[in-house]
Design a protein around this motif. Structure first.
Motif, mmCIF file in Angstrom:
data_model
loop_
_atom_site.group_PDB
_atom_site.id
_atom_site.type_symbol
_atom_site.label_atom_id
_atom_site.label_comp_id
_atom_site.label_asym_id
_atom_site.label_seq_id
_atom_site.Cartn_x
_atom_site.Cartn_y
_atom_site.Cartn_z
ATOM 1 N N LYS A 1 0.827 -1.211 0.000
ATOM 2 C CA LYS A 1 0.000 0.000 0.000
ATOM 3 C C LYS A 1 0.860 1.260 0.000
ATOM 4 O O LYS A 1 0.634 2.170 -0.782
ATOM 5 C CB LYS A 1 -0.936 -0.013 1.209
ATOM 6 N N TYR B 1 -9.015 -3.856 5.264
ATOM 7 C CA TYR B 1 -7.682 -3.318 5.531
ATOM 8 C C TYR B 1 -7.748 -2.258 6.633
ATOM 9 O O TYR B 1 -6.893 -2.228 7.519
ATOM 10 C CB TYR B 1 -7.022 -2.744 4.274
ATOM 11 N N ALA B 2 -8.760 -1.391 6.588
ATOM 12 C CA ALA B 2 -8.894 -0.350 7.612
ATOM 13 C C ALA B 2 -9.059 -0.977 8.993
ATOM 14 O O ALA B 2 -8.474 -0.494 9.979
ATOM 15 C CB ALA B 2 -10.070 0.561 7.291
ATOM 16 N N ALA C 1 -5.315 -3.824 0.181
ATOM 17 C CA ALA C 1 -5.848 -2.588 0.770
ATOM 18 C C ALA C 1 -6.792 -1.872 -0.193
ATOM 19 O O ALA C 1 -7.818 -1.338 0.231
ATOM 20 C CB ALA C 1 -4.706 -1.668 1.181
ATOM 21 N N ARG C 2 -6.474 -1.869 -1.470
ATOM 22 C CA ARG C 2 -7.323 -1.196 -2.459
ATOM 23 C C ARG C 2 -8.608 -1.977 -2.709
ATOM 24 O O ARG C 2 -9.685 -1.410 -2.797
ATOM 25 C CB ARG C 2 -6.561 -1.006 -3.769
ATOM 26 N N ARG C 3 -8.498 -3.300 -2.809
ATOM 27 C CA ARG C 3 -9.665 -4.134 -3.135
ATOM 28 C C ARG C 3 -10.571 -4.378 -1.928
ATOM 29 O O ARG C 3 -11.750 -4.670 -2.094
ATOM 30 C CB ARG C 3 -9.220 -5.477 -3.720
ATOM 31 N N ASN C 4 -10.025 -4.297 -0.732
ATOM 32 C CA ASN C 4 -10.772 -4.580 0.499
ATOM 33 C C ASN C 4 -10.572 -3.444 1.509
ATOM 34 O O ASN C 4 -10.011 -3.656 2.587
ATOM 35 C CB ASN C 4 -10.277 -5.902 1.120
ATOM 36 N N PRO C 5 -11.021 -2.241 1.168
ATOM 37 C CA PRO C 5 -10.703 -1.096 2.028
ATOM 38 C C PRO C 5 -11.225 -1.230 3.457
ATOM 39 O O PRO C 5 -10.536 -0.848 4.408
ATOM 40 C CB PRO C 5 -11.325 0.099 1.303
ATOM 41 N N ASP D 1 -2.932 -6.242 -3.960
ATOM 42 C CA ASP D 1 -3.758 -5.023 -3.878
ATOM 43 C C ASP D 1 -4.829 -5.148 -2.808
ATOM 44 O O ASP D 1 -5.938 -4.646 -2.961
ATOM 45 C CB ASP D 1 -4.391 -4.703 -5.240
#
Length: 191
Positions: free
Chosen positions: A39, A170-171, A163-167, A161
């Motif tokens: 990320k 990931y958050a 963080a981008r695909r599973n915001p 990816d």
């Protein structure tokens, strides 16, 4: 036939006179959870691509469930006309806790230890120099090792990816881990 040959020769000369696009380069970094490393490198200008995977071990075709000896790592493809190797190494160090000997922040164990994998004597010189600067800046021993490059094995597709695909996922991970808070404690506002 002669005009066709002249046109072909002119096209060839024009093509060879065009400046060549700079060759992309790769670098491999291990900074704890590869989701986080991927990320932050994807956000760095000059980075073309970041791929999560495994490096440093001897097991062929490692998987998330079986990667003894490997570190979670990220292969960074970058444009050297936009970002230098030294800048990438410095950026890496300022986005991890280089003093953590147990792993990285909330992820503990051998596969989460930090390293810069170098592929040449020049990369080793740069990585060691930046490592020394970081130790001086933090006034603390640096646990991050500079290691010889080895085969990089891409991780499974569901890790790429992330963080981008599973915001939301990931958050949640980032909040539970406390990575931002931990890095602020190490670097102040300098990361």
């Amino acid at each position: 036939m002669r005009p066709l040959m002249l046109a072909a020769a002119a096209a060839l000369l024009t093509a060879s006179a065009a400046p060549a696009a700079p060759a992309l380069k790769t670098a491999v970094f291990a900074g704890g959870c590869f989701w986080s490393v991927e990320k932050f490198f994807e956000a760095r200008p000059g980075v073309v691509r970041a791929v999560s995977g495994y490096a440093g071990g001897t097991v062929r075709n490692p998987t998330y469930m079986r990667h003894p000896g490997h570190l979670e790592a990220v292969q960074v493809t970058y444009d050297p006309a936009k970002v230098s190797y030294a800048q990438l190494v410095d950026y890496f160090f300022h986005h991890i806790d280089p003093t953590d000997t147990r792993g990285q922040i909330c992820d503990f164990g051998p596969s989460y230890q930090t390293a810069v994998f170098v592929g040449s004597p020049e990369e080793r010189r740069i990585a060691e120099q930046v490592r020394g600067q970081v130790a001086a800046e933090l006034k603390a021993p640096v646990a991050t090792r500079v290691r010889d490059a080895s085969t990089f094995w891409p991780a499974e597709a569901y890790h790429q990816d992330f963080a981008r695909r599973n915001p939301a996922d990931y958050a949640d991970y980032a909040a539970r881990c406390g990575r931002d808070r931990a890095l602020k404690a190490v670097w102040g506002g300098r990361s």
